[in-house]
Design a protein around this motif. Structure first.
Motif, short mmCIF file in Angstrom:
data_model
loop_
_atom_site.label_atom_id
_atom_site.label_comp_id
_atom_site.label_asym_id
_atom_site.label_seq_id
_atom_site.Cartn_x
_atom_site.Cartn_y
_atom_site.Cartn_z
N TRP B 16 12.26 2.25 -2.78
CA TRP B 16 13.48 2.31 -1.98
C TRP B 16 14.60 2.90 -2.84
O TRP B 16 14.64 2.62 -4.03
N PRO B 17 15.52 3.66 -2.29
CA PRO B 17 15.76 4.00 -0.88
C PRO B 17 15.06 5.27 -0.41
O PRO B 17 15.34 5.74 0.69
N LEU B 18 14.19 5.82 -1.25
CA LEU B 18 13.44 7.00 -0.80
C LEU B 18 12.42 6.57 0.24
O LEU B 18 12.37 7.09 1.35
N SER B 19 11.59 5.60 -0.15
CA SER B 19 10.56 5.10 0.74
C SER B 19 11.17 4.05 1.66
O SER B 19 11.78 3.10 1.19
N ARG B 20 11.03 4.22 2.95
CA ARG B 20 11.56 3.27 3.92
C ARG B 20 10.43 2.84 4.84
O ARG B 20 9.41 3.51 4.94
N ALA B 21 10.66 1.75 5.54
CA ALA B 21 9.66 1.31 6.51
C ALA B 21 9.34 2.45 7.47
O ALA B 21 8.19 2.68 7.82
N GLY B 22 10.35 3.18 7.87
CA GLY B 22 10.14 4.27 8.82
C GLY B 22 9.65 5.56 8.19
O GLY B 22 9.27 6.50 8.89
N HIS B 23 9.68 5.64 6.88
CA HIS B 23 9.25 6.87 6.21
C HIS B 23 8.69 6.48 4.84
O HIS B 23 9.33 6.68 3.82
N PRO B 24 7.47 5.92 4.86
CA PRO B 24 6.94 5.31 3.64
C PRO B 24 6.50 6.35 2.60
O PRO B 24 6.44 7.55 2.88
N LYS B 25 6.16 5.81 1.48
CA LYS B 25 5.81 6.58 0.28
C LYS B 25 4.88 7.75 0.52
O LYS B 25 5.12 8.86 0.06
N PHE B 26 3.79 7.49 1.28
CA PHE B 26 2.76 8.53 1.38
C PHE B 26 3.21 9.76 2.15
O PHE B 26 2.59 10.81 2.05
N LEU B 27 4.30 9.65 2.90
CA LEU B 27 4.81 10.81 3.64
C LEU B 27 5.73 11.69 2.80
O LEU B 27 6.20 12.72 3.26
N HIS B 28 6.02 11.27 1.56
CA HIS B 28 6.98 12.00 0.71
C HIS B 28 6.28 12.91 -0.29
O HIS B 28 5.22 12.57 -0.82
N PRO B 29 6.90 14.03 -0.61
CA PRO B 29 6.33 14.95 -1.61
C PRO B 29 6.60 14.48 -3.04
O PRO B 29 7.36 15.10 -3.77
N ALA B 348 13.90 -6.27 -5.35
CA ALA B 348 14.88 -7.34 -5.15
C ALA B 348 16.03 -6.88 -4.26
O ALA B 348 16.57 -7.66 -3.47
N VAL B 349 16.41 -5.62 -4.39
CA VAL B 349 17.47 -5.09 -3.53
C VAL B 349 16.98 -5.05 -2.08
O VAL B 349 17.69 -5.44 -1.15
N VAL B 350 15.74 -4.59 -1.91
CA VAL B 350 15.18 -4.54 -0.56
C VAL B 350 15.11 -5.94 0.03
O VAL B 350 15.45 -6.16 1.20
N ASP B 351 14.69 -6.90 -0.78
CA ASP B 351 14.63 -8.29 -0.30
C ASP B 351 16.02 -8.79 0.09
O ASP B 351 16.18 -9.46 1.11
N ALA B 352 17.01 -8.46 -0.73
CA ALA B 352 18.38 -8.89 -0.44
C ALA B 352 18.86 -8.28 0.88
O ALA B 352 19.48 -8.95 1.71
N LEU B 353 18.55 -7.02 1.08
CA LEU B 353 18.96 -6.35 2.32
C LEU B 353 18.25 -6.97 3.52
O LEU B 353 18.85 -7.19 4.57
N ARG B 354 16.97 -7.29 3.34
CA ARG B 354 16.21 -7.87 4.44
C ARG B 354 16.76 -9.25 4.79
O ARG B 354 16.96 -9.57 5.96
N ARG B 356 19.65 -10.38 4.49
CA ARG B 356 20.94 -10.35 5.18
C ARG B 356 20.88 -9.56 6.48
O ARG B 356 21.91 -9.31 7.11
N GLY B 357 19.67 -9.14 6.86
CA GLY B 357 19.50 -8.47 8.14
C GLY B 357 20.01 -7.04 8.17
O GLY B 357 20.27 -6.49 9.25
N ALA B 358 20.17 -6.42 6.99
CA ALA B 358 20.64 -5.04 6.95
C ALA B 358 19.47 -4.09 7.16
O ALA B 358 19.13 -3.28 6.31
N THR B 359 18.86 -4.19 8.36
CA THR B 359 17.61 -3.47 8.61
C THR B 359 17.78 -1.95 8.63
O THR B 359 16.80 -1.24 8.43
N ASP B 360 19.00 -1.47 8.86
CA ASP B 360 19.20 -0.03 8.86
C ASP B 360 18.79 0.61 7.54
O ASP B 360 18.41 1.78 7.50
N TYR B 361 18.90 -0.16 6.48
CA TYR B 361 18.61 0.41 5.16
C TYR B 361 17.14 0.27 4.76
O TYR B 361 16.75 0.77 3.72
N LEU B 362 16.37 -0.46 5.55
CA LEU B 362 14.99 -0.77 5.13
C LEU B 362 14.00 0.31 5.57
O LEU B 362 14.28 1.12 6.41
#
Lengths: 362, 362
Positions: B16-29, B348-354, B356-362
């Motif tokens: 994270w923040p490159l890999s997101r739930a909506g655009h995970p690692k394997f889709l990135h170059p 840990a940042v991703v966990d913190a965002l999750r 607090r419900g900041a799902t836009d960033y996940l």
């Protein structure tokens, strides 16, 4: 009461990408409050000067922003230079215009982009300096050094005037190397030259006439036309011919040699906000020394980080993980990540951008 | 020739923040070329499998992206799980579908988000493992450890099969603590479990039936309907009832205890691209070890910096001054600046965002 002249020039390249040519340091709220550095400078003079006796000298690019940030100042008190001609022309123009209004007025000259932590102490030093200025000296305010800084000029002090805080200034010393800076600080004879001056305008203009007669006469001619219809003509005709020189070189060094310069040492939490490292030192931080500047826009998450300076200027989330002594400046078109100890070298990035013609970023 | 099954699941929160739930690692170059990790995984199998014998198992959120990144794959070879049910269901579904086509086919299972530096060496190891698979073993590919890594599972190896590179696998060892990892590496008996498997589908399905009879029968029923009109009905009916378990726990550990598992040790520059630190290690850098990933979009200026990893994903200028061992990931809505040694803690940042419900960033 004095005429306060605030010099609002320079772009602050070491504060890039926050500070830009089009939006320089003094227009930014780098104060820990919502005031910009320029506004804080004016507020700090409250009680020493009024809106009517406060003037700002600035360039054409920033005249409008200055006018809006200081709405109480009369239009005529915003002196707009057609082009930058260094500090002697800027200060001299203000002095000459003040002399038109009040020939022996007391004038103080201040930078627009410095921070002062203890305003009461600052005002007390200015009042002490005003005594020397009324007595006919060109007064400076010398900052008691807190470290062997190589980035500042120094004032070499001489005898103390009995019964006052005033000391003679024997010499203006250029930015020293590290060894010299150490010896300056150890000697206790040197103060930082913070480029704050107090004098009677007649005393300053006499010295200007003696040392820089052409600059003096040009500025006098512009000032004589300032409040009439010929202001623009005179500026257009004379301003481009004025010598480009700092007031230190043009007047103060020669005046010091004549025994005309004195100083009052000051200790009031002065900081020139020269780079992001010093900005981080002067602004309040959290328990681990992290400073987040004006966190109103973006959200900042600091995970196990210390002594980090974050300047969020977009709506993005900024996350720091395991950082120590790092500066992060997040703006719309440019991001800076910098080691705090290397904050002076931000200038190198600006130089690189300039040399490649990437003016959009400057 | 084999059926290659690529598992395209997981989001890679440490990227994270490159890999997101909506655009995970394997889709990135993240490969140092324009290929994504998924595409590089398919390319790496060229010569071992064809488009017709390559399958991807993925989730509903990424089916479209997978289909577009691998345009040569037949539609039916993109197996879309209605919901994630861990690796045994994913691998078992592929095995059962392959068995419908060819009951004793050779199948290889590969992660979609690993990097391999030496493709020829990789293919040679796969071919060696295929020999063991044809002979009826459940083969793994074991990576020869290069450090006492605590983040991976290990394979405990036994006797070497005479005249081949194949070694028996006695045990699957969980992620060890640091001390244990040290002793594993010293012993030379342990290999990293990179979750690459080769087997005949009949052998695997027999073991699945023996150890996980319900999971086996459910998957068989779905597979039987895969190429007909009832695929969706069966998935809807059966998929949610399947046991959520990894193939290691469900099948491989029990099979190892029965002497059915073997491995071929591999040394081909394998990297699981687990975090930005390892990404920086595996991709080519400049003379000072700085890695700028896919610098096509933004401009990056590195001033006197070393071992910095920059992932520019906006059109902004990124400037680094005096940095060492720092990761900078610049995306449209979030910026990460991370110490390389702490790259695992991005989670840990991703966990913190999750939390607090900041799902836009996940």
């Amino acid at each position: 009461m004095l005429y306060a002249v605030i010099l609002a020039g320079g772009s602050g390249t070491r504060l890039w990408p926050l500070s830009r040519a089009g939006h320089p340091k003094f227009l930014h709220p780098l104060t820990g409050t919502s005031s910009t550095l320029l506004q804080a400078t004016a507020e700090r003079l409250d009680g020493l000067a009024t809106a009517d006796t406060t003037m700002v000298v600035t360039g054409v690019a920033h005249a409008a922003a200055v006018a809006r940030q200081l709405p109480d100042l009369p239009d005529d008190n915003i002196l707009v230079e057609p082009a930058p001609r260094d500090s002697c022309a800027a200060i001299g123009l203000a002095a000459a215009i003040i002399a038109e209004r009040e020939p022996t007025a007391l004038m103080g000259s201040f930078a627009s982009d410095h921070l002062v932590a203890d305003v009461a102490a600052f005002q007390s030093v200015v009042r002490a300096a005003a005594v020397g200025a009324q007595a006919g000296k060109l007064m400076t305010i010398g900052i008691t050094p807190t470290r062997a800084e190589t980035g500042y000029g120094y004032l070499k002090c001489g005898a103390v005037t009995a019964g006052s805080q005033i000391r003679a200034v024997e010499e203006f010393a250029e930015k020293p190397d590290a060894e010299r800076a150490e010896s300056y600080v150890r000697s206790r004879e040197y103060l930082w030259n913070a480029s704050m001056f107090l004098w009677r305008v007649d005393v300053f203009l006499n010295e200007l006439a003696r040392q820089q007669p052409e600059l003096h006469s040009g500025l006098r001619r512009i000032a004589a036309a300032w409040h009439g219809p010929r202001r623009e003509d005179r500026l257009t005709e004379i301003w481009p011919t004025l010598k480009k020189i700092s007031v230190d070189y043009a007047v103060m060094e020669g005046a010091a040699a004549e025994g005309l310069v004195a100083t009052v040492p000051g200790t009031f939490g002065w900081n020139d906000v020269g780079d992001f490292h010093t900005l981080g030192d002067v602004l309040p931080g959290d328990a681990r020394g992290n400073v987040v500047l004006d966190d109103a826009k973006g959200e900042v998450i600091l995970h196990d980080s210390a002594d980090v300076v974050v300047v969020p200027r977009t709506h993005r989330l900024v996350a720091a993980v395991g950082l120590t002594d790092i500066v992060i400046v997040d703006t719309e078109d440019a991001l800076l990540v910098c080691s705090r100890g290397r904050a002076q070298e931000v200038k190198a990035v600006v130089d690189a951008l300039r040399s490649r013609g990437a003016t959009d970023y400057l």
